[in-house]
Design an enzyme around this catalytic site. Sequence first.
Site, PDB file in Angstrom:
ATOM      1  N   GLY A 121       0.809  -1.216   0.000  1.00 58.14           N
ATOM      2  CA  GLY A 121       0.000   0.000   0.000  1.00 58.14           C
ATOM      3  C   GLY A 121       0.834   1.254   0.000  1.00 58.14           C
ATOM      4  N   GLY A 122       2.069   1.160  -0.480  1.00 58.61           N
ATOM      5  CA  GLY A 122       2.893   2.352  -0.623  1.00 58.61           C
ATOM      6  C   GLY A 122       3.301   3.010   0.683  1.00 58.61           C
ATOM      7  N   SER A 207       4.820  -5.409  -2.583  1.00 56.05           N
ATOM      8  CA  SER A 207       4.926  -3.965  -2.806  1.00 56.05           C
ATOM      9  C   SER A 207       5.566  -3.305  -1.584  1.00 56.05           C
ATOM     10  CB  SER A 207       3.549  -3.382  -3.129  1.00 56.05           C
ATOM     11  OG  SER A 207       3.647  -2.095  -3.675  1.00 56.05           O
TER      12      SER A 207
END
Length: 533
Positions: A121-122, A207
């Site tokens: 989720g960055g 991610s």
Amino acid sequence: MVITIHSTYAQFNENVSNPQVKVSDGLLEGVYKSGISSFKGIPFAAPPVGQYRWREPQPVQKWQGVRKADKFGPRAMQRPIFGDMNFRSDGVSEDCLYLNVWTPAKSNNEKLPVLVYFYGGGLMAGDGSEPRYDGESMARKGIVAITVNYRLNIFGFFSHPELSRESPYHASGNYGLLDQYAALLWVKNNITAFGGDPNQVTIAGESAGSFSVSAQMASPLSKELFSAAIGESGSLLGNRALPSLQEAEKKGQAFGAALNVNSLEALRAMPAEKLLEATAKPEANFSVNIDGYFFTENPLDVFKRGEQAKVPLLVGWNSEEMNYRALLGSAEPTIENYTKVIKERFGKQAEALLQVYNPETDGEVEEVATDFASDQFIAYGTWRWADLHSKTGGQPIYRYLYERPRPPMRPEMGNAVAGLAGGIIKGEDAKKESAPKAQGAVHSAEIEYALGNLPTNRVYDWQPEDYEVSGVMQAYFEHFIKTHDPNGLGVPHWPKIKNGVSAEVMHINVETKVATEKYRNRYLQLEKLSETP
């Protein structure tokens, strides 16, 4: 040490529907269903609120009696910026430091392998309650599965000179990574109670979660707390330089000044919702820094010198991490337009890049531009992680390329969850724009396949082939978590990367097979350019 947890003296007891486990902070009562016991919303650190906002994780206050562990705790403060996320958590709150455990164990002496998963989720969004990360499927494979919450954006990565001065470590920022470290300490000291083996812990993530895995491998704090690692699309070793503590502090000061709030006391007194609202501005995006405590130096240098965690690594990325439109915008995919964009965007580096990202016809531009956009976004950093660890880590590395595109959405879903350039779209923009059609496996597409969670996602019209691909990929993960080698019965043989030569890469698709990497020259060129002053 960020947080001290006393050694576990827990006892696992199962009474059909309400299994109880005694951990170092008290007695937990979970839920038993069809052979799996789940314990949700377990606090692994004190709520990071009030005076503990922007502090390293603090010890949990012990509780008396039985604490129910039958629902997810709150998720970290975050804005709804990714349309592919859905949550089962108990709202949004600064009080978010909880983890969740799924276990097939019937006693606390089974010494099962452990998976600790960090969500993506960055570093701005995500939660351990997301159905795609659910641990039940892995638990049914004989693994104790855990998802961990950690602080995000300004709450997890804000630096300020006053914070550094008050810190016993003279550091600030990286609180989200310290949360993960605290969770790993909790696992080390408590997982025996759930039938897990504290000496056989695999950390994994996708991610931002994969960035986090590379971070934990590079930190001197946590690198002894796990025995293997899985990285899905991302690392801190890419072409984006990490800021120093001093740079991060200046950004924190500028943020406060923009709000006319110029003291740490006043910033801590601000309502969490107001701080969160202020992060909507592009410049208010806070991330990791080289703080001198969690990171004593640049993680890239740690890996170059071989000072990272010496653990086996399974790592890879997807075939369409970013769409060619991320590079070309609305321009037609022709060699002329492609060359123009590269020269405009990369200046002196353009000619060298065009030598290795070189479509020969207009028909090849989409594929080459997609590869280039994907490499710039996340694939290059993941490659560099694998390549450096193969040279200095002294442990086996297994690399994959995930290629299975998601099937179309179920007709009744319409365009509600359109994904922009890889399954990601800002929630507030979801109704205003549609994504370019994906030709490959977009960013984050592999998560449900790898963790055996296709049934938790009702957006897509999964086909028998999708379940076949999921069976293969989950089997690789299962074998790696259990033996630190993905090879086993029922899956194609996966060779290790050999130091300093072209890698044998497992292409995961309907026909899963090994092939020698085709584009090492591209990554070597990107590496050369990233190190050019």
